[in-house]
Scaffold this motif. Sequence first.
Motif, short mmCIF file in Angstrom:
data_model
loop_
_atom_site.label_atom_id
_atom_site.label_comp_id
_atom_site.label_asym_id
_atom_site.label_seq_id
_atom_site.Cartn_x
_atom_site.Cartn_y
_atom_site.Cartn_z
N ALA A 59 0.84 -1.21 0.00
CA ALA A 59 0.00 0.00 0.00
C ALA A 59 0.87 1.25 0.00
O ALA A 59 0.61 2.21 -0.76
CB ALA A 59 -0.93 -0.01 1.21
N VAL A 104 -7.55 1.64 -4.53
CA VAL A 104 -7.52 0.17 -4.49
C VAL A 104 -8.64 -0.29 -5.41
O VAL A 104 -9.83 -0.13 -5.09
CB VAL A 104 -7.71 -0.36 -3.07
N LEU A 160 -10.01 -5.20 -4.20
CA LEU A 160 -9.73 -5.74 -2.88
C LEU A 160 -10.53 -7.02 -2.74
O LEU A 160 -11.73 -7.04 -2.99
CB LEU A 160 -10.10 -4.74 -1.79
N VAL A 180 -6.01 -0.27 4.27
CA VAL A 180 -5.66 0.47 3.05
C VAL A 180 -6.11 1.93 3.13
O VAL A 180 -5.44 2.82 2.58
CB VAL A 180 -6.23 -0.22 1.78
N ALA A 192 -5.44 5.19 0.79
CA ALA A 192 -6.31 4.92 -0.35
C ALA A 192 -7.48 5.89 -0.37
O ALA A 192 -8.13 6.12 0.64
CB ALA A 192 -6.83 3.48 -0.29
N ILE A 242 -11.98 2.47 -2.87
CA ILE A 242 -11.84 1.02 -2.79
C ILE A 242 -12.96 0.37 -3.61
O ILE A 242 -14.14 0.71 -3.45
CB ILE A 242 -11.94 0.50 -1.34
#
Length: 469
Positions: free
Chosen positions: A66, A82, A85, A111, A116, A119
């Motif tokens: 990450a 991301v 995931l 994350v 991030a 996601i």
Amino acid sequence: MHNFIIWEKELLRTLDKTRKVGTNGFLGICPRVPEHDIMAEGLDWYGWDIYPMGGRNTPQQIAEMADWWRSIAVNRGAEFHVTELQGGPNVRWGYPGFIEGPEIKVWTHQVVAHGAKAILYHQWRTAKFGGETGGFGILNSDGSRTKRLDAIEEAGIEVKKILPELEKRKIYPKAAVAYLRSSDVQTYQEQGPPRNIAGQWEQVRAELGHTHGLDSCQGAYQVLWNYYNPASFIFESNLDKNDINRFSVILLPNPYVLTRNQAENLIEFVKSGGVLITESRFGAKNENAQLHEKPILQEFLGIKSEHIETIDDRIYLPKIRCWAYGFRDLVFDDNDVLLHYKDGFPAIIEKKIGEGKIIYSTFSIFMSIGKSGNERLAEYVRNFLPKPEFFIKDRDHIEMVLWQDDDSPLLYIINHSPSKDKFEVISPEKFVLAKDILSEKTFDIEKGKLTLKLAGRESMALILSQNNF
């Protein structure tokens, strides 16, 4: 490849002039191709795919990747996303362990804690046909709910509470791991892929070629993880532009290929007070993958290496009861030596330059950190680093990531274990109170020490204050 992606972005812009455009990749396959640092240039976001159960990734490995991906994106002015995931159990590839749900909640918090901005989970519903039949789904194949969906919804509720406070703060890593792609490529090309060849003195070893770069980066990151957290990654472009002075510590694994300009910038970093920790083969080759006629090691560090050898098996380091692996520079000069091998040659050398210092390992110390029996080696290296203002003690299962502003830092804390755990946070003594955004509980900080308990697979986001809330 980068030109093609930019062409695609420009094509999309003719259809949609508002939405952010990016693409995705991952580090599970070697990072040499493509060159991710270049790929992120000109994109609005750069996405990372991660399957923690399928890859059997530890919390440290997830944090490393990450931080690596965030650094790639930020280095080129893009957001870190991301884009896949893991949302359900693997099939056909990777470890097929079942995913109940709480694991996804922990991965989500981790994350986000490492920067991030978005996601996406793979995938919404279990596939009914094709190569991924029966796997990866958040929902069952009939569309019915699962505990995995419950966990994602719980994580979403918690993250939404934390995000407004994160947006007021930034990640300011003080320590960095340098990934030198040219060194990685050259190391791999010289050694080649693992294979058996009749008549060779030994089987070609992946740890000295194919995986050497990643293994070395992982060992360097192990030194920093949960001590300087988050860490950053820097790349050859940062060394070229001398974009490194925002750090107080740089770990430089696999420094095989260095330009003279990059070496000069590293020395200037040290002169201005930085700590540089590096290892065998420092700048042995130039940007054309040719040996420097005047060795950089001798010119810039004043260390003369008679020969670079491949360590046949391992060499003992009696003072710290660890083993050296990989490559070794044969150095005869005994000045500034902190540690010797069992055979008497220098193993660790300290050079003070200006306001800072260089810790030079004559062997592949970062790769060696990951070897069984070398658990003390990471702590040995950590002792050369200046102590960070915030860090966590008893850190086997608890991870803490620091988000900063001028007055009230935020500590994002995650328990990766399914069991309740007790731990201690060290902070500057000027902070006297901590308030958890999620539970709304307040905790006293006594003389820079904050003792906490956290339930299994739960998280907290503590805002620190110098006064009462």
